[in-house]
Design an enzyme around this catalytic site. Structure first.
Site, PDB file in Angstrom:
ATOM      1  N   GLU A 190     -35.439  44.388 -57.174  1.00  0.00           N
ATOM      2  CA  GLU A 190     -34.350  44.353 -56.412  1.00  0.00           C
ATOM      3  C   GLU A 190     -34.458  44.308 -55.202  1.00  0.00           C
ATOM      4  O   GLU A 190     -33.932  45.127 -54.620  1.00  0.00           O
ATOM      5  CB  GLU A 190     -33.139  46.343 -56.778  1.00  0.00           C
ATOM      6  CG  GLU A 190     -33.358  46.282 -57.729  1.00  0.00           C
ATOM      7  CD  GLU A 190     -32.507  47.623 -59.112  1.00  0.00           C
ATOM      8  OE1 GLU A 190     -31.549  48.017 -57.813  1.00  0.00           O
ATOM      9  OE2 GLU A 190     -32.950  47.944 -59.312  1.00  0.00           O
ATOM     10  N   GLU A 202     -33.988  55.153 -62.387  1.00  0.00           N
ATOM     11  CA  GLU A 202     -33.977  56.398 -61.189  1.00  0.00           C
ATOM     12  C   GLU A 202     -34.158  57.453 -62.128  1.00  0.00           C
ATOM     13  O   GLU A 202     -32.922  58.529 -61.864  1.00  0.00           O
ATOM     14  CB  GLU A 202     -32.713  56.111 -60.462  1.00  0.00           C
ATOM     15  CG  GLU A 202     -32.474  54.228 -60.403  1.00  0.00           C
ATOM     16  CD  GLU A 202     -31.443  53.748 -59.515  1.00  0.00           C
ATOM     17  OE1 GLU A 202     -30.360  54.858 -59.756  1.00  0.00           O
ATOM     18  OE2 GLU A 202     -31.082  52.390 -58.553  1.00  0.00           O
TER      19      GLU A 202
END
Length: 329
Positions: A240, A133
């Site tokens: 995810e 991220e």
């Protein structure tokens, strides 16, 4: 609960890609039968993150991570390593020296030491999320402002991959991992980052988190982003995946999902897996972020008073219609 009667998701997709689940030290016990029957890859939900492994400088605790490694070995499961460098779940000491911000040199040294120690301890993962991220969500930005970025500079991502390439063994692929990856502007920035890293660092894979909101992320955008990522020349993992029944951006709706909400969720899952099958040549693994609806970070997020029910098995560990849809191909 006996799960032997259930069709096996990982077996159904054995000729396409691995099917994974995020697990922890609790769910490998409470959801063991479901994990064994449905998945052939696991990811440590939190126990391989920086704050779990090195809560104080030079003080490592591998207890929970080792437990998952043993579990994977006993069950014959592949394991993804998650994650080495992230702006969240990293203790404050990492960024400090005598109460002041750490220097670039010190922070790079701490990064290298952590990656080296973790990579040399956990030798079984077939993939590692090296950086997590780091791309900015804001229009016009590129890299996220974080302590890693602001104290080291734009090249902190490259440095992390170079360190991982030096210490990770056994042929494990090194991944960059991010969310909101189907938003067009962010997709362009992620593609830019991967192309830049390919020039200087040993990046081998791209992790697309797949936290999709079916009410705000059109499937056409997911398809366009997948087309762009497939052109990068790296392995893709969906890392995810979950699809909430509720609109996560509407906090006024409470209670149980309606029949219409469940229909929308089921159709979205069906379309996603059809897309993933189309890109089987580049997708190596699809990982659900959890095993069943009774143990998920989206259980009551972002508001309490409702159950988002984002996975393929319900709170009683029974298959949902969404699972039945993605098994029909």
């Amino acid at each position: 609960m006996d799960q032997s009667h259930l069709p096996s998701l990982c077996e159904a997709y054995r000729d396409y890609f691995y099917i994974g689940a995020a697990v922890n030290e609790k769910t490998i016990r409470t959801h063991d039968e479901l994990i064994r029957g449905q998945f052939n890859s696991i990811t440590a939900e939190n126990s391989m993150k920086f704050e779990s492994l090195q809560p104080a400088e030079g003080v490592y605790d591998f207890t929970l991570g080792d437990e998952l490694v043993r579990y994977a070995g006993e069950r014959g499961l592949r394991m993804r390593g998650h994650t080495m460098v992230w702006h969240n779940q990293t203790p404050d000491w990492v960024y400090k020296k005598d109460g002041a911000p750490a220097s670039r040199a010190l922070l790079l040294a701490r990064m290298e030491e952590h990656i080296k120690t973790v990579a040399e301890h956990f030798t079984n993962p077939y993939a590692w999320d090296v950086v997590n991220e780091a791309v900015d969500d804001r229009e016009g930005g590129y890299l996220r402002s974080s302590e890693w970025h602001d104290l080291i500079g734009d090249d902190f991502i490259e440095k992390a991959f170079l360190f991982a390439g030096k210490y990770v063994k056994n042929g494990a692929k090194l991944f960059y991992n991010d969310y909101n990856e189907s938003v067009p502007d962010k997709c362009r920035k992620i593609c830019r980052l991967v192309r830049e890293l390919k020039e200087t660092a040993p990046i081998g894979g791209l992790g697309l988190q797949g936290h999709y909101n079916p009410y705000t992320m059109p499937m056409d955008e997911v398809k366009r982003s997948m087309e762009a990522y497939a052109e990068l020349g790296v392995t893709i993992h969906i890392t995810e995946l979950d699809v909430p029944a509720f609109d996560r951006e509407n906090n006024t709706l409470m209670g149980e999902p309606t029949a219409e909400m469940r229909r929308i969720q089921e159709e979205y899952y069906e379309q996603l897996f059809a897309l993933y099958r189309d890109y089987r040549e580049v997708i190596e693994c699809v990982t659900l972020w959890g095993v069943a609806d009774d143990a998920t970070w989206l259980s009551t997020w972002p508001v309490s008073g409702r159950e988002n029910e984002p996975l393929l098995f319900d709170r009683a560990h029974q298959p949902k219609p969404a699972l039945e849809r993605i098994l029909r191909f």
